[in-house]
Design a protein around this motif. Structure first.
Motif, PDB file in Angstrom:
ATOM      1  N   VAL B  30      40.052  51.938  36.083  1.00 49.07           N
ATOM      2  CA  VAL B  30      39.874  51.905  37.538  1.00 49.07           C
ATOM      3  C   VAL B  30      38.562  51.242  37.960  1.00 49.07           C
ATOM      4  CG1 VAL B  30      39.829  53.321  39.625  1.00 49.07           C
ATOM      5  CG2 VAL B  30      41.219  54.030  37.656  1.00 49.07           C
ATOM      6  N   GLY B  31      38.664  50.330  38.912  1.00 53.54           N
ATOM      7  CA  GLY B  31      37.489  49.697  39.508  1.00 53.54           C
ATOM      8  C   GLY B  31      37.462  49.961  41.003  1.00 53.54           C
ATOM      9  N   VAL B  32      36.261  50.172  41.552  1.00 43.82           N
ATOM     10  CA  VAL B  32      36.153  50.507  42.981  1.00 43.82           C
ATOM     11  C   VAL B  32      36.085  49.252  43.850  1.00 43.82           C
ATOM     12  CG1 VAL B  32      35.094  52.736  42.509  1.00 43.82           C
ATOM     13  CG2 VAL B  32      33.631  50.713  42.853  1.00 43.82           C
ATOM     14  N   ASN B  33      36.005  48.112  43.233  1.00 48.72           N
ATOM     15  CA  ASN B  33      36.116  46.824  43.936  1.00 48.72           C
ATOM     16  C   ASN B  33      36.443  45.764  42.868  1.00 48.72           C
ATOM     17  OD1 ASN B  33      33.639  45.807  42.755  1.00 48.72           O
ATOM     18  ND2 ASN B  33      32.525  47.091  44.215  1.00 48.72           N
ATOM     19  N   GLY B  34      36.577  44.528  43.305  1.00 49.43           N
ATOM     20  CA  GLY B  34      36.968  43.490  42.356  1.00 49.43           C
ATOM     21  C   GLY B  34      35.947  43.288  41.249  1.00 49.43           C
ATOM     22  N   ARG B  35      34.666  43.286  41.611  1.00 41.72           N
ATOM     23  CA  ARG B  35      33.610  43.066  40.617  1.00 41.72           C
ATOM     24  C   ARG B  35      33.602  44.201  39.590  1.00 41.72           C
ATOM     25  NH1 ARG B  35      31.536  38.947  38.972  1.00 41.72           N
ATOM     26  NH2 ARG B  35      31.184  38.210  41.097  1.00 41.72           N
ATOM     27  N   ASP B  36      33.698  45.423  40.106  1.00 41.46           N
ATOM     28  CA  ASP B  36      33.698  46.584  39.209  1.00 41.46           C
ATOM     29  C   ASP B  36      34.923  46.536  38.280  1.00 41.46           C
ATOM     30  OD1 ASP B  36      32.806  49.118  38.251  1.00 41.46           O
ATOM     31  OD2 ASP B  36      34.299  50.100  39.509  1.00 41.46           O
ATOM     32  N   ALA B  37      36.069  46.165  38.853  1.00 46.03           N
ATOM     33  CA  ALA B  37      37.290  46.087  38.040  1.00 46.03           C
ATOM     34  C   ALA B  37      37.143  45.018  36.953  1.00 46.03           C
ATOM     35  CB  ALA B  37      38.490  45.776  38.933  1.00 46.03           C
ATOM     36  N   TRP B  38      36.543  43.896  37.316  1.00 45.78           N
ATOM     37  CA  TRP B  38      36.339  42.812  36.343  1.00 45.78           C
ATOM     38  C   TRP B  38      35.465  43.296  35.185  1.00 45.78           C
ATOM     39  CZ3 TRP B  38      38.120  38.699  34.286  1.00 45.78           C
ATOM     40  CH2 TRP B  38      37.289  37.802  33.602  1.00 45.78           C
ATOM     41  N   ASN B  54      41.990  42.858  49.850  1.00 43.79           N
ATOM     42  CA  ASN B  54      40.658  42.867  50.476  1.00 43.79           C
ATOM     43  C   ASN B  54      39.760  43.875  49.779  1.00 43.79           C
ATOM     44  OD1 ASN B  54      41.494  41.053  52.427  1.00 43.79           O
ATOM     45  ND2 ASN B  54      42.119  42.656  53.835  1.00 43.79           N
ATOM     46  N   MET B  55      38.721  43.371  49.164  1.00 46.35           N
ATOM     47  CA  MET B  55      37.744  44.265  48.532  1.00 46.35           C
ATOM     48  C   MET B  55      36.368  43.631  48.652  1.00 46.35           C
ATOM     49  SD  MET B  55      39.621  45.494  45.004  1.00 46.35           S
ATOM     50  CE  MET B  55      40.175  43.869  44.517  1.00 46.35           C
ATOM     51  N   PRO B  56      35.309  44.446  48.750  1.00 43.13           N
ATOM     52  CA  PRO B  56      33.957  43.884  48.802  1.00 43.13           C
ATOM     53  C   PRO B  56      33.540  43.310  47.443  1.00 43.13           C
ATOM     54  CG  PRO B  56      33.867  46.279  48.711  1.00 43.13           C
ATOM     55  CD  PRO B  56      35.309  45.903  48.831  1.00 43.13           C
ATOM     56  N   GLU B  57      32.533  42.468  47.496  1.00 47.42           N
ATOM     57  CA  GLU B  57      31.923  41.842  46.303  1.00 47.42           C
ATOM     58  C   GLU B  57      32.820  40.799  45.650  1.00 47.42           C
ATOM     59  OE1 GLU B  57      29.449  44.005  43.610  1.00 47.42           O
ATOM     60  OE2 GLU B  57      29.458  45.776  44.914  1.00 47.42           O
ATOM     61  N   MET B  58      33.999  41.201  45.255  1.00 51.49           N
ATOM     62  CA  MET B  58      34.974  40.243  44.696  1.00 51.49           C
ATOM     63  C   MET B  58      36.343  40.698  45.182  1.00 51.49           C
ATOM     64  SD  MET B  58      35.929  39.593  40.681  1.00 51.49           S
ATOM     65  CE  MET B  58      34.884  38.280  40.095  1.00 51.49           C
ATOM     66  N   ASP B  59      37.033  39.839  45.964  1.00 47.42           N
ATOM     67  CA  ASP B  59      38.333  40.295  46.474  1.00 47.42           C
ATOM     68  C   ASP B  59      39.439  40.075  45.423  1.00 47.42           C
ATOM     69  OD1 ASP B  59      39.262  37.652  46.626  1.00 47.42           O
ATOM     70  OD2 ASP B  59      38.837  37.445  48.758  1.00 47.42           O
ATOM     71  N   GLY B  60      40.642  40.473  45.789  1.00 45.89           N
ATOM     72  CA  GLY B  60      41.743  40.422  44.829  1.00 45.89           C
ATOM     73  C   GLY B  60      42.041  39.018  44.338  1.00 45.89           C
ATOM     74  N   LEU B  61      41.949  38.032  45.249  1.00 47.97           N
ATOM     75  CA  LEU B  61      42.257  36.654  44.841  1.00 47.97           C
ATOM     76  C   LEU B  61      41.200  36.115  43.880  1.00 47.97           C
ATOM     77  CD1 LEU B  61      43.526  35.066  48.189  1.00 47.97           C
ATOM     78  CD2 LEU B  61      44.836  36.149  46.371  1.00 47.97           C
ATOM     79  N   GLU B  62      39.941  36.444  44.176  1.00 48.64           N
ATOM     80  CA  GLU B  62      38.863  36.007  43.264  1.00 48.64           C
ATOM     81  C   GLU B  62      39.017  36.676  41.904  1.00 48.64           C
ATOM     82  OE1 GLU B  62      35.174  35.238  46.354  1.00 48.64           O
ATOM     83  OE2 GLU B  62      35.764  37.287  45.887  1.00 48.64           O
ATOM     84  N   LEU B  63      39.439  37.921  41.940  1.00 47.32           N
ATOM     85  CA  LEU B  63      39.626  38.642  40.678  1.00 47.32           C
ATOM     86  C   LEU B  63      40.773  38.019  39.870  1.00 47.32           C
ATOM     87  CD1 LEU B  63      39.002  40.926  38.740  1.00 47.32           C
ATOM     88  CD2 LEU B  63      40.285  42.496  40.212  1.00 47.32           C
ATOM     89  N   ILE B  64      41.858  37.646  40.565  1.00 47.08           N
ATOM     90  CA  ILE B  64      42.976  36.994  39.859  1.00 47.08           C
ATOM     91  C   ILE B  64      42.495  35.695  39.215  1.00 47.08           C
ATOM     92  CG2 ILE B  64      45.170  35.780  40.162  1.00 47.08           C
ATOM     93  CD1 ILE B  64      45.988  37.811  42.196  1.00 47.08           C
ATOM     94  N   ARG B  65      41.702  34.949  39.983  1.00 51.03           N
ATOM     95  CA  ARG B  65      41.212  33.667  39.448  1.00 51.03           C
ATOM     96  C   ARG B  65      40.393  33.906  38.170  1.00 51.03           C
ATOM     97  NH1 ARG B  65      37.723  29.630  43.136  1.00 51.03           N
ATOM     98  NH2 ARG B  65      39.729  29.340  44.131  1.00 51.03           N
ATOM     99  N   ALA B  66      39.523  34.925  38.227  1.00 45.13           N
ATOM    100  CA  ALA B  66      38.703  35.228  37.050  1.00 45.13           C
ATOM    101  C   ALA B  66      39.581  35.661  35.872  1.00 45.13           C
ATOM    102  CB  ALA B  66      37.700  36.330  37.404  1.00 45.13           C
TER     103      ALA B  66
END
Lengths: 242, 125
Positions: B30-38, B54-66
């Motif tokens: 579990v991550g509390v935002n995209g960055r934490d999840a990454w 929609n998430m702070p720091e890193m949103d879902g789309l940015e996380l998918i890209r990463a």
């Protein structure tokens, strides 16, 4: 018929025409069958995807789906229906082996995006359109096998011979999404893939401007959309194909 | 037990989805935002992902890209679970690399059924 990428299974003639037309325009090979039995008989050795009308499954939908999947083992089943099914009914189909479900009311742009995703993930070797991607007007065709762009003019069809690889990717993208506003980020990722992070926005503009020039008077169909990116704007008569 | 990366910045949804995943026999990462999840993905790994948009720091789309840029997770099944129901948002999600898209509020059985569909792809020879 085992070369078909998509199968459409429905006794609804209007629905069959819609799905066949939509998928064919994408350059995918499509075969239609009116009944599940016909489809299973013809597709049992095939590899591809089937859009199966839930009405074709009869009253025992889940059981019919399980049996059809056992016979057509290399087919992915995407369930479709004229009316929205209940949540319970959709879950039952997914648990029985369905890979997705959507109703006929799904917008064309969304269903094509979902189908591309399914193809890319489930059948990557079939995800490339098998033949041609053509403009809705019928006067601009990209031949995927020959990597050749054809334009119909007054004197007949001519090949645009000096397209760069990037321009080919761009025109393929635009022709496969007519009428859609494509964000710069989507264009970047579709065309430049993993290198997209290092591509400047102005580079996209330059390539599109060059493509427009090479398309001649048809180049104006690629429109800049303020605040979004670009889109292929279509409208006009369908012309005879070469 | 299959690990599922969950990224959602809403406490209530995060707790609810965590419970559903556990009930479904999954091990949530579990991550509390995209960055934490990454960061959690890098540290703990996962085989599938359920991501908010929609998430702070890193949103879902940015996380998918990463995720897609990382060779280890290029093929990882990703389901977007979001309040954003517009067709344009769904298309953007799929275009960026999501494999399925479900909108909130959602049915817990539907989420698990969709995850089972994605899981079948992992198991497919």
């Amino acid at each position: 018929m085992d070369s078909a990428v998509f199968w459409v299974v429905t006794s609804d003639a209007a629905a069959a025409r819609r799905w066949k037309g939509l998928l064919s325009r994408e350059g995918w090979t499509v075969a239609a069958r009116e009944t599940l039995d016909q489809f299973v008989h013809d597709a049992k050795l095939a590899k591809g995807m089937a859009l199966v009308d839930c009405d074709a499954l009869g009253k025992q939908r889940a059981q019919a789906l399980v049996e059809a999947k056992a016979k057509a083992r290399h087919i992915s089943f995407l369930m479709i229906s004229a009316r929205e099914l209940s949540t319970e009914a959709v879950i039952e189909l997914l648990e029985a082996g369905g890979d997705d479900y959507f109703s006929f009311s799904i917008p064309d742009a969304l269903v094509l995006t979902k189908l591309r995703t399914h193809l890319r993930r489930l059948l990557p070797d079939l995800s490339r359109p098998s033949g041609r991607i053509e403009a809705p007007e019928g006067d601009l065709i990209y031949d995927t096998a020959r990597r050749e762009l054809l334009i119909q003019g007054k004197g007949g069809w001519t090949s645009v011979s000096d397209l760069t690889t990037t321009e080919i990717k761009l025109i393929s993208l635009f022709l496969s999404r007519p009428g859609q506003a494509l964000e710069r980020s989507v264009i970047l990722e579709s065309v430049w893939a993993e290198d997209c992070e290092s591509v400047l926005p102005s580079t996209v503009d330059k390539h599109i401007e060059s493509l427009r020039r090479k398309l001649g008077k048809l180049g104006s169909r690629i429109r800049a959309i303020y605040g979004v990116g670009y889109g292929y704007q279509h409208g006009g008569k369908t012309k005879e194909k070469p | 037990m299959r690990k599922v990366l969950l990224a959602d910045d809403d406490n209530d949804f995060r707790e609810l989805i965590t419970c559903i995943l556990e009930e479904g026999g999954y091990e949530p990462v579990v991550g509390v935002n995209g960055r934490d999840a990454w960061n959690k993905l890098q540290a703990q790994g996962a085989e599938m992902a359920v991501l908010d948009y929609n998430m702070p720091e890193m949103d879902g789309l940015e996380l998918i890209r990463a995720i897609r840029a990382d060779a280890r997770y290029k093929e990882m099944p990703i389901l977007m679970l979001t309040i954003r129901a517009m067709v344009e948002d769904q298309i953007k999600g799929y275009d960026r690399g999501a494999d399925d898209y479900l909108t909130k509020p959602f049915d817990r059985h539907m989420l698990l059924a969709r995850l089972k569909v994605l899981e079948r792809r992992i198991l497919k020879p």
